[in-house]
Design a protein around this motif. Sequence first.
Motif, PDB file in Angstrom:
ATOM      1  N   ARG A  62       5.299  14.852 -10.211  1.00 10.34           N
ATOM      2  CA  ARG A  62       5.452  15.248 -11.591  1.00 10.34           C
ATOM      3  C   ARG A  62       5.994  14.116 -12.466  1.00 10.34           C
ATOM      4  NH1 ARG A  62       7.903  21.242 -10.668  1.00 10.34           N
ATOM      5  NH2 ARG A  62       6.003  22.086  -9.796  1.00 10.34           N
ATOM      6  N   CYS A  63       6.285  12.978 -11.907  1.00 12.46           N
ATOM      7  CA  CYS A  63       6.871  11.876 -12.669  1.00 12.46           C
ATOM      8  C   CYS A  63       5.753  11.055 -13.285  1.00 12.46           C
ATOM      9  CB  CYS A  63       7.742  11.018 -11.761  1.00 12.46           C
ATOM     10  SG  CYS A  63       8.527   9.662 -12.626  1.00 12.46           S
ATOM     11  N   ASP A  64       5.707  10.996 -14.620  1.00 10.99           N
ATOM     12  CA  ASP A  64       4.695  10.189 -15.287  1.00 10.99           C
ATOM     13  C   ASP A  64       5.208   8.746 -15.399  1.00 10.99           C
ATOM     14  OD1 ASP A  64       3.050  12.355 -15.653  1.00 10.99           O
ATOM     15  OD2 ASP A  64       3.937  12.868 -17.598  1.00 10.99           O
ATOM     16  N   GLY A  65       4.396   7.782 -15.024  1.00  4.29           N
ATOM     17  CA  GLY A  65       4.772   6.373 -15.092  1.00  4.29           C
ATOM     18  C   GLY A  65       5.518   5.873 -13.881  1.00  4.29           C
ATOM     19  N   CYS A  66       5.805   6.737 -12.923  1.00 11.62           N
ATOM     20  CA  CYS A  66       6.522   6.284 -11.723  1.00 11.62           C
ATOM     21  C   CYS A  66       5.627   5.434 -10.838  1.00 11.62           C
ATOM     22  CB  CYS A  66       7.049   7.471 -10.942  1.00 11.62           C
ATOM     23  SG  CYS A  66       8.356   8.348 -11.809  1.00 11.62           S
ATOM     24  N   GLY A  67       4.338   5.689 -10.850  1.00 10.96           N
ATOM     25  CA  GLY A  67       3.402   4.902 -10.041  1.00 10.96           C
ATOM     26  C   GLY A  67       3.353   3.459 -10.517  1.00 10.96           C
ATOM     27  N   VAL A  68       3.458   3.283 -11.838  1.00  7.44           N
ATOM     28  CA  VAL A  68       3.451   1.920 -12.375  1.00  7.44           C
ATOM     29  C   VAL A  68       4.717   1.189 -11.946  1.00  7.44           C
ATOM     30  CG1 VAL A  68       3.486   0.568 -14.500  1.00  7.44           C
ATOM     31  CG2 VAL A  68       2.017   2.574 -14.340  1.00  7.44           C
ATOM     32  N   ALA A  69       5.842   1.849 -12.042  1.00  7.69           N
ATOM     33  CA  ALA A  69       7.108   1.230 -11.638  1.00  7.69           C
ATOM     34  C   ALA A  69       7.099   0.911 -10.150  1.00  7.69           C
ATOM     35  CB  ALA A  69       8.273   2.150 -11.977  1.00  7.69           C
ATOM     36  N   VAL A 115       0.846  -1.211   0.000  1.00  4.54           N
ATOM     37  CA  VAL A 115       0.000   0.000   0.000  1.00  4.54           C
ATOM     38  C   VAL A 115       0.875   1.252   0.000  1.00  4.54           C
ATOM     39  CG1 VAL A 115      -1.655   1.337   1.382  1.00  4.54           C
ATOM     40  CG2 VAL A 115      -1.983  -1.121   1.047  1.00  4.54           C
ATOM     41  N   ALA A 116       1.944   1.269   0.806  1.00  3.61           N
ATOM     42  CA  ALA A 116       2.826   2.442   0.869  1.00  3.61           C
ATOM     43  C   ALA A 116       3.521   2.669  -0.466  1.00  3.61           C
ATOM     44  CB  ALA A 116       3.856   2.264   1.979  1.00  3.61           C
ATOM     45  N   ALA A 117       3.875   1.602  -1.156  1.00  5.68           N
ATOM     46  CA  ALA A 117       4.548   1.766  -2.441  1.00  5.68           C
ATOM     47  C   ALA A 117       3.590   2.252  -3.519  1.00  5.68           C
ATOM     48  CB  ALA A 117       5.180   0.436  -2.864  1.00  5.68           C
ATOM     49  N   ALA A 118       2.318   1.920  -3.393  1.00  3.34           N
ATOM     50  CA  ALA A 118       1.352   2.319  -4.408  1.00  3.34           C
ATOM     51  C   ALA A 118       0.930   3.784  -4.275  1.00  3.34           C
ATOM     52  CB  ALA A 118       0.120   1.413  -4.329  1.00  3.34           C
ATOM     53  N   LEU A 119       1.017   4.342  -3.077  1.00  3.42           N
ATOM     54  CA  LEU A 119       0.612   5.743  -2.888  1.00  3.42           C
ATOM     55  C   LEU A 119       1.693   6.680  -3.419  1.00  3.42           C
ATOM     56  CD1 LEU A 119      -0.834   5.569   0.728  1.00  3.42           C
ATOM     57  CD2 LEU A 119      -2.096   5.688  -1.406  1.00  3.42           C
ATOM     58  N   PRO A 120       1.304   7.705  -4.180  1.00  4.68           N
ATOM     59  CA  PRO A 120       2.314   8.647  -4.697  1.00  4.68           C
ATOM     60  C   PRO A 120       2.771   9.601  -3.592  1.00  4.68           C
ATOM     61  CG  PRO A 120       0.141   9.310  -5.411  1.00  4.68           C
ATOM     62  CD  PRO A 120      -0.030   8.009  -4.698  1.00  4.68           C
ATOM     63  N   SER A 121       4.018   9.953  -3.622  1.00  7.25           N
ATOM     64  CA  SER A 121       4.541  10.933  -2.659  1.00  7.25           C
ATOM     65  C   SER A 121       4.682  12.279  -3.379  1.00  7.25           C
ATOM     66  CB  SER A 121       5.894  10.455  -2.119  1.00  7.25           C
ATOM     67  OG  SER A 121       6.836  10.437  -3.163  1.00  7.25           O
ATOM     68  N   THR A 122       5.072  13.309  -2.634  1.00  3.58           N
ATOM     69  CA  THR A 122       5.206  14.642  -3.232  1.00  3.58           C
ATOM     70  C   THR A 122       6.375  14.687  -4.223  1.00  3.58           C
ATOM     71  OG1 THR A 122       6.560  15.328  -1.366  1.00  3.58           O
ATOM     72  CG2 THR A 122       4.205  15.816  -1.274  1.00  3.58           C
TER      73      THR A 122
END
Length: 105
Positions: free
Chosen positions: A25-32, A14-21
């Motif tokens: 601005r990073c596109d595709g970082c959530g998928v990685a 869950v912590a890895a899936a949540l975006p941080s500040t």
Amino acid sequence: MKHTIFAVAAAGLVAAALPSTAQARCDGCGVAAGVVGGLAAGAIIGGAIANSQPRYYEPAPVYVAPPPPPPPRRVYVEEGPVCHVERQRFWDGYGWRSRRVEVCD
């Protein structure tokens, strides 16, 4: 112990899936991050499952002397009469016929 490992793995996922500040601005970082978190959770869960099985320990080898060979057998053969089969002709009252007869010398 299993429940603790599963809880830590779920919290990490869950912590890895949540975006941080920093990743705003990073596109595709959530998928990685999701892929990396899934691989980490899979490794943790797989390790927990692999270590939960009972172990089989092979017993120690036992060395035993082979049994002694059996004593030789004494075979007694009695010499009996030698037999063979012959054809004999006989009269049955109506004509000559033949039959096989065992003859022993």
